[in-house]
Design an enzyme around this catalytic site. Sequence first.
Site, PDB file in Angstrom:
ATOM      1  CG  LEU D 227      47.616  37.116  35.325  1.00 44.54           C
ATOM      2  CD1 LEU D 227      48.330  38.279  36.006  1.00 44.54           C
ATOM      3  CD2 LEU D 227      46.296  36.815  36.005  1.00 44.54           C
ATOM      4  CG  ASP D 228      50.115  34.272  36.020  1.00 46.95           C
ATOM      5  OD1 ASP D 228      50.891  35.110  36.492  1.00 46.95           O
ATOM      6  OD2 ASP D 228      49.111  33.862  36.619  1.00 46.95           O
TER       7      ASP D 228
END
Lengths: 284, 284, 284, 284
Positions: D227-228
Amino acid sequence: MKKAILIVQCPDQKGIVAEVSRFLYSYHGNILEVDQHVDVEMGMFFMRAAWELDTFSLGKEEILPRFEAEVGERFSMETKLHFSDPKPRMAIFVSKLSHCLFDILGRHHAGQLDVEIPMVVSNHSDLQGIVEAFGIPFFHIPLSAANKESAEARQLDLLAEHQVDFIVLARYMQILSGDFIRHFPNRIINIHHSFLPAFVGARPYHAAFERGVKIIGATAHYVTEELDAGPIIEQEVARVRHHNTIAELVQIGQDVEKVTLSKAIKYHVERKVLAFKNKTVIFY
Amino acid sequence: MKKAILIVQCPDQKGIVAEVSRFLYSYHGNILEVDQHVDVEMGMFFMRAAWELDTFSLGKEEILPRFEAEVGERFSMETKLHFSDPKPRMAIFVSKLSHCLFDILGRHHAGQLDVEIPMVVSNHSDLQGIVEAFGIPFFHIPLSAANKESAEARQLDLLAEHQVDFIVLARYMQILSGDFIRHFPNRIINIHHSFLPAFVGARPYHAAFERGVKIIGATAHYVTEELDAGPIIEQEVARVRHHNTIAELVQIGQDVEKVTLSKAIKYHVERKVLAFKNKTVIFY
Amino acid sequence: MKKAILIVQCPDQKGIVAEVSRFLYSYHGNILEVDQHVDVEMGMFFMRAAWELDTFSLGKEEILPRFEAEVGERFSMETKLHFSDPKPRMAIFVSKLSHCLFDILGRHHAGQLDVEIPMVVSNHSDLQGIVEAFGIPFFHIPLSAANKESAEARQLDLLAEHQVDFIVLARYMQILSGDFIRHFPNRIINIHHSFLPAFVGARPYHAAFERGVKIIGATAHYVTEELDAGPIIEQEVARVRHHNTIAELVQIGQDVEKVTLSKAIKYHVERKVLAFKNKTVIFY
Amino acid sequence: MKKAILIVQCPDQKGIVAEVSRFLYSYHGNILEVDQHVDVEMGMFFMRAAWELDTFSLGKEEILPRFEAEVGERFSMETKLHFSDPKPRMAIFVSKLSHCLFDILGRHHAGQLDVEIPMVVSNHSDLQGIVEAFGIPFFHIPLSAANKESAEARQLDLLAEHQVDFIVLARYMQILSGDFIRHFPNRIINIHHSFLPAFVGARPYHAAFERGVKIIGATAHYVTEELDAGPIIEQEVARVRHHNTIAELVQIGQDVEKVTLSKAIKYHVERKVLAFKNKTVIFY
């Protein structure tokens, strides 16, 4: 023009602005600047007022007691009073990197910073010649794991002797002890070479390079015991590209550090920074 | 929360802040924002105060006369009073270029602009479909050298009928007559596609390209009879490079125009713009 | 690592990149940087290539004639060849304002500028002490309407004697004669304290204040005989607000001037600026 | 003008630029843009070349095999070939927040984005009307914990059916499965509403408010399973102040998100993004 500057913080209530401005008016204060801020979440009120001292009908020593009695106590205010004269006294701590130091000395020489600089302290002697060419006393206090305690004691003595009001860490590559920091609460300004909270700690330009960010930054903050976690005063950024090496990031970043630190110093000197919990109100 | 907003300007004198804040406090005004500015050169004082309306002990209609009697007349103030409710009513004038119009409609749709938009006026019909999809009435008023007077008369009728408070020229490529402008003094916002005062007039991106500038900009200003010379509300810029064609300057510039215009609209709607002579005080 | 840098401009034609890169490869050039630009409007081609000198099989003196014979003549190229070693020699001209001068000296001291600085020239002696603390020779050449011609003759002598390659006007408040300028075509860099073409000429900060702009800027450009009209190398801007006095505009602007001028110097030193007609290609 | 665009990456070696440009020249390629980058740390070479297709003497289908045979194999190149025509096909995924979506649709309507948009997918139906007013098909695919797998299957079917080349997550508030992501490696662009790596994960504006930062930002990146943490394409920032509420941070940030995402899309569409490991080379 000589100015008085009143800083107030207290729980938010009705009538504060009216009472503070009435107080100043009743003693013939010509208000130059008023700023106020309400932090709705914390229910706190912050205010900064500056007025001409020469035409004020209270003497310097009378102002604060009279204000407390007439206004401050009633609103449970935490109050500070400053004067533009005499100028605040700023010490600069530096290691080997010269860019922030020279930037500050250049601004001071050009009359842009209303401070006295009674001393520059460094754990190296490299920058002594140029500091002294600017007419500033230079103190070389070598540092090692072994002598840290005595070195800090020597620094504290010098700071007391020169009546230093606040300290600027202009890329001073040493970690100050909690004891030292407690002598200057919210009065030590550090420049960290990243856009906090990204890249806390050592070698932030290397970390930025690794992550492939497109913008780098710098953060000026008050020093607290937790590393790089104190109240942020100012941040600036600069764009970088894929072809920039780490050495180029450092160089681009140094420009950002200089500008960020000098702005933070200016806000602090003009008494425009109000720190509360871990945040700052900046009335620029 | 419903707000009242008081705007004051007058010759600078002692005691203004004290009196205005005392007035608000005496009727139980809970002050939300206060900003003041002294223009030392012109000897003028400017102030904006916003407070909660619901807990205020004066009715909407009583405030201004009471303020004039108690404070305003004594200081020779020019005073305006606004309320956050009902929302100001904004008309948008546009020609064929859609970028500023769509940006405003998008912000309005997202709830970012506290205005009513009762009408979009255009001298072309190209944008009618999407404007109406946003639920905004669209009026197509063709323009030529021959019908300019009657077209402006029709526009003024529509503006009156829809009780429009102010007009935004979102790249409206027509010059308004002096007569039209005098109906809306400091209430027509234009976006000019250059960093004024550089590149006044037509085709500023071409002129910027010719001169070889490294930064282009946009300027939002109030419309006065002299072209591109009214009080500046906001300016923004963007970097360009030698390889950017004129078409690319236009595209980069359109992004700047959108942001600049939307900021100016926001300041105007929040009553944060005080125009005096040919300059503005912006209490953002 | 020692580098050779080839700068080429010529009418645009097919095959240029192929021929230049073939030439470098045929003598074992390890290309470090290649940039090219086609100005479609003018039908001109611009290229910059840098490669490692140590592993190149042509000697320094052989490169240019061989390149002309094999490639340049065929494409009607205007060609320049530079080497990273020895470093270019830069003179600084300054009057009383120190901010740009100190900024350059600080960068040079920190190893950020690959130049020799054999001389600082000033029409005042104020800055002599600090310049000399940085180890740079300082020449005080007073100037008046009466002695301008002889002063310029003395300056040209010194420049020749110190083998100066290019000149930086670091807020040098004198206008150079056309004759002087013709000695250093596109080799004199000036910093003008406005965002050109806005506010040409004297006192641009005052003019910006009067107009009420929201952003101010600075422009580094090559000096030509027409005042403030030479090819722009770099521009930067900073935001200002209604409460900023002219003195504050000056101070904010000086930071912009420093950054803008130092970038222009860096591009020039790294041979990244190609001037053509009144514009520049900057391969940063 | 129709263009061919060649993207090359390989271990760094001498002669690459010469060979690639010779290849293009030998088939009468009129080179429009050439950019190259050497990552010294990784020993990797990256290049992008664009040329006119109409005057090229190889057919579209012949180019890549011929290039591989003559140049690519010898240098162990990883090669991609794109054409400006037909335009790439972009799907937009969105939830309820409209600002990024409308910004993209506005740009597309103004002819600023050289893409086809065959479909907008949303887990809500709120934005259907305006999307369709722009002439774009809208697919409402509701999502819950229970139906995630079948919903993704339906999305993948639609994407295949509409021959989608890449996906833009315009504030799509759902996490894609690893399986879904593997269908579009470095072909899903997400906009994260913080200046990564600061404030990874949910509610970054709240986190920024808590920390008291002075600048907020947005990051456009390719989606990877972590994520991210995917390769960053573009970042932008905006200044905030102590008086900005979280709601104001959101609003200021949304402007930054729009600009950041639109730049990333533009770079991707123009084949200017070369991702390698977890970083990007952007030839803008």
